[in-house]
Design a protein around this motif. Sequence first.
Motif, PDB file in Angstrom:
ATOM      1  N   TYR A 237       0.848  -1.187   0.000  1.00 46.01           N
ATOM      2  CA  TYR A 237       0.000   0.000   0.000  1.00 46.01           C
ATOM      3  C   TYR A 237       0.886   1.241   0.000  1.00 46.01           C
ATOM      4  N   LEU A 238       0.282   2.390  -0.295  1.00 50.09           N
ATOM      5  CA  LEU A 238       0.901   3.691  -0.060  1.00 50.09           C
ATOM      6  C   LEU A 238       0.368   4.274   1.237  1.00 50.09           C
ATOM      7  N   HIS A 239       1.151   5.180   1.845  1.00 48.76           N
ATOM      8  CA  HIS A 239       0.658   5.930   3.008  1.00 48.76           C
ATOM      9  C   HIS A 239       1.144   7.373   2.894  1.00 48.76           C
ATOM     10  N   ASP A 240       0.613   8.241   3.752  1.00 47.70           N
ATOM     11  CA  ASP A 240       0.958   9.668   3.676  1.00 47.70           C
ATOM     12  C   ASP A 240       1.577  10.197   4.969  1.00 47.70           C
ATOM     13  N   HIS A 241       2.360   9.339   5.635  1.00 46.09           N
ATOM     14  CA  HIS A 241       3.012   9.724   6.892  1.00 46.09           C
ATOM     15  C   HIS A 241       4.501  10.007   6.651  1.00 46.09           C
ATOM     16  N   ASN A 242       4.992  11.142   7.153  1.00 51.17           N
ATOM     17  CA  ASN A 242       6.419  11.452   7.087  1.00 51.17           C
ATOM     18  C   ASN A 242       7.240  10.579   8.026  1.00 51.17           C
ATOM     19  N   SER A 243       6.656  10.234   9.171  1.00 60.48           N
ATOM     20  CA  SER A 243       7.343   9.483  10.221  1.00 60.48           C
ATOM     21  C   SER A 243       6.325   8.571  10.900  1.00 60.48           C
ATOM     22  N   PRO A 244       6.783   7.636  11.738  1.00 59.47           N
ATOM     23  CA  PRO A 244       5.856   6.685  12.357  1.00 59.47           C
ATOM     24  C   PRO A 244       4.766   7.390  13.165  1.00 59.47           C
ATOM     25  N   PRO A 245       3.479   7.149  12.832  1.00 63.71           N
ATOM     26  CA  PRO A 245       2.374   7.776  13.560  1.00 63.71           C
ATOM     27  C   PRO A 245       1.904   6.893  14.716  1.00 63.71           C
ATOM     28  N   SER A 246       1.016   7.406  15.530  1.00 63.46           N
ATOM     29  CA  SER A 246       0.430   6.579  16.583  1.00 63.46           C
ATOM     30  C   SER A 246      -0.517   5.553  15.982  1.00 63.46           C
ATOM     31  N   SER A 247      -1.221   5.943  14.892  1.00 63.23           N
ATOM     32  CA  SER A 247      -2.125   5.035  14.189  1.00 63.23           C
ATOM     33  C   SER A 247      -1.824   5.132  12.696  1.00 63.23           C
ATOM     34  N   LEU A 248      -1.567   3.986  12.058  1.00 65.31           N
ATOM     35  CA  LEU A 248      -1.160   3.956  10.649  1.00 65.31           C
ATOM     36  C   LEU A 248      -2.377   3.921   9.739  1.00 65.31           C
ATOM     37  N   ASP A 249      -2.455   4.874   8.795  1.00 67.00           N
ATOM     38  CA  ASP A 249      -3.525   4.906   7.795  1.00 67.00           C
ATOM     39  C   ASP A 249      -2.959   4.447   6.459  1.00 67.00           C
ATOM     40  N   LEU A 250      -3.678   3.538   5.796  1.00 62.31           N
ATOM     41  CA  LEU A 250      -3.267   3.035   4.496  1.00 62.31           C
ATOM     42  C   LEU A 250      -4.061   3.723   3.399  1.00 62.31           C
ATOM     43  N   ASP A 251      -3.400   3.989   2.272  1.00 58.91           N
ATOM     44  CA  ASP A 251      -4.060   4.644   1.145  1.00 58.91           C
ATOM     45  C   ASP A 251      -4.167   3.657  -0.020  1.00 58.91           C
ATOM     46  N   GLU A 252      -3.636   4.001  -1.200  1.00 53.30           N
ATOM     47  CA  GLU A 252      -3.800   3.154  -2.372  1.00 53.30           C
ATOM     48  C   GLU A 252      -3.236   1.749  -2.126  1.00 53.30           C
ATOM     49  N   GLY A 253      -3.919   0.735  -2.662  1.00 53.29           N
ATOM     50  CA  GLY A 253      -3.498  -0.643  -2.535  1.00 53.29           C
ATOM     51  C   GLY A 253      -4.684  -1.545  -2.268  1.00 53.29           C
ATOM     52  N   PRO A 254      -4.466  -2.852  -2.134  1.00 53.16           N
ATOM     53  CA  PRO A 254      -3.147  -3.497  -2.200  1.00 53.16           C
ATOM     54  C   PRO A 254      -2.711  -3.815  -3.625  1.00 53.16           C
ATOM     55  N   GLU A 255      -1.390  -3.876  -3.792  1.00 53.49           N
ATOM     56  CA  GLU A 255      -0.757  -4.366  -5.014  1.00 53.49           C
ATOM     57  C   GLU A 255       0.175  -5.518  -4.616  1.00 53.49           C
ATOM     58  N   GLU A 256       0.048  -6.643  -5.313  1.00 55.06           N
ATOM     59  CA  GLU A 256       0.945  -7.780  -5.065  1.00 55.06           C
ATOM     60  C   GLU A 256       2.030  -7.769  -6.138  1.00 55.06           C
ATOM     61  N   LEU A 257       3.031  -6.928  -5.930  1.00 53.78           N
ATOM     62  CA  LEU A 257       4.090  -6.739  -6.916  1.00 53.78           C
ATOM     63  C   LEU A 257       5.233  -7.720  -6.752  1.00 53.78           C
ATOM     64  N   LEU A 258       5.290  -8.406  -5.607  1.00 54.49           N
ATOM     65  CA  LEU A 258       6.467  -9.212  -5.289  1.00 54.49           C
ATOM     66  C   LEU A 258       6.070 -10.346  -4.363  1.00 54.49           C
ATOM     67  N   SER A 259       6.577 -11.552  -4.639  1.00 54.07           N
ATOM     68  CA  SER A 259       6.428 -12.703  -3.749  1.00 54.07           C
ATOM     69  C   SER A 259       7.817 -13.240  -3.442  1.00 54.07           C
ATOM     70  N   LEU A 260       8.076 -13.523  -2.161  1.00 54.19           N
ATOM     71  CA  LEU A 260       9.406 -13.943  -1.742  1.00 54.19           C
ATOM     72  C   LEU A 260       9.321 -15.146  -0.812  1.00 54.19           C
ATOM     73  N   SER A 261      10.257 -16.078  -0.983  1.00 50.58           N
ATOM     74  CA  SER A 261      10.417 -17.153  -0.013  1.00 50.58           C
ATOM     75  C   SER A 261      11.335 -16.669   1.102  1.00 50.58           C
ATOM     76  N   VAL A 262      11.476 -17.480   2.140  1.00 45.97           N
ATOM     77  CA  VAL A 262      12.193 -17.044   3.328  1.00 45.97           C
ATOM     78  C   VAL A 262      13.648 -16.686   2.992  1.00 45.97           C
ATOM     79  N   GLY A 263      14.107 -15.547   3.488  1.00 40.78           N
ATOM     80  CA  GLY A 263      15.477 -15.099   3.282  1.00 40.78           C
ATOM     81  C   GLY A 263      15.732 -14.448   1.944  1.00 40.78           C
ATOM     82  N   ALA A 264      14.723 -14.436   1.058  1.00 44.00           N
ATOM     83  CA  ALA A 264      14.949 -13.982  -0.313  1.00 44.00           C
ATOM     84  C   ALA A 264      14.944 -12.467  -0.430  1.00 44.00           C
ATOM     85  N   GLN A 265      15.696 -11.987  -1.428  1.00 44.51           N
ATOM     86  CA  GLN A 265      15.692 -10.585  -1.812  1.00 44.51           C
ATOM     87  C   GLN A 265      14.961 -10.445  -3.135  1.00 44.51           C
TER      88      GLN A 265
END
Length: 309
Positions: A237-265
């Motif tokens: 997702y995208l968010h509009d916070h400059n720094s960690p907030p007390s409560s996180l708001d999510l904006d556009e998404g979800p997009e599944e652009l990447l799938s990774l197995s354990v340890g993978a880059q």
Amino acid sequence: MTGAARQLGEDLARALSASSGGGTVSAEVVDVTDAGTVNVMVGGALVTDVVCADSYRNRKAGDWVAVRPGARPVVMWRLGDDPGATDEATIRRLATEVALDEQVLRAATWGTAAPSGDGWQQVSALYLRKTAEGKVELYGQLGSQSDTSPDAPAGRAPKPVTVTASSSGSWRNGRRDDYRDYPFQGDYTGGGNLSGAWFYGNKISDACAGKTVAKMTVSFTRRRGSGDNAKRPMHLYLHDHNSPPSSLDLDEGPEELLSLSVGAQGTATLPADWRSKLASGARKGLAIYARGSRDYAAFTGGSITITFS
């Protein structure tokens, strides 16, 4: 190395020894890990953190490789076509980048006598300037012209910029989860679905100011010890916070652009509308969120590489 990998390697080694006196087995690379090892599928089973011979270069998911079984399996080489043509293209691209990075003048000399050799033209006025990249450009104004001037080289796009997150974290049930230092998604214990995020302040929009953005790619690593070892999608997702907030708001998404197995880059290209929002500062960073235990996972990284045109 995992116990499953060791057991599978020993089983394969015994089978090969009984049938042919030793050898290799073919396997498909699922992912390349942050340790330079690979996760592979052998006989329908996922084997994680398999070490590789130095000859196996430019490792990537989807490669078919020859694996030497044993208590510690080893990838010996890649199977398939000769990569020479691909390597040549990569070398030429890198050579061009190096050449453009160097000074454009072959030589600058002077003296009291006229220069020796053919092709020189006398300059009545000489102009010079320094480009934004610190390179020198010369222009000679001639009294009379005996040869045509070569075309000026085309303008070069600004160099790519990589922006790293200033901070990151996880949230659960509307508040910051202080027990998790890394972004998580999903719920493994029944305590509530987790969301995670990466924060960049204004670094993304500042890097894009006054430039035309052609592409943004983001790199992540799947943390070990969080959820199933098999590939799991990141729900971005995208968010509009400059720094960690007390409560996180999510904006556009979800997009599944990447799938990774354990340890993978892995690296994914952000959609064009996401790229535009991040470049303008309308959105500030990236987040993940999933429901339930199936896609429960933790991720690190979050560096964004911005390419300009």
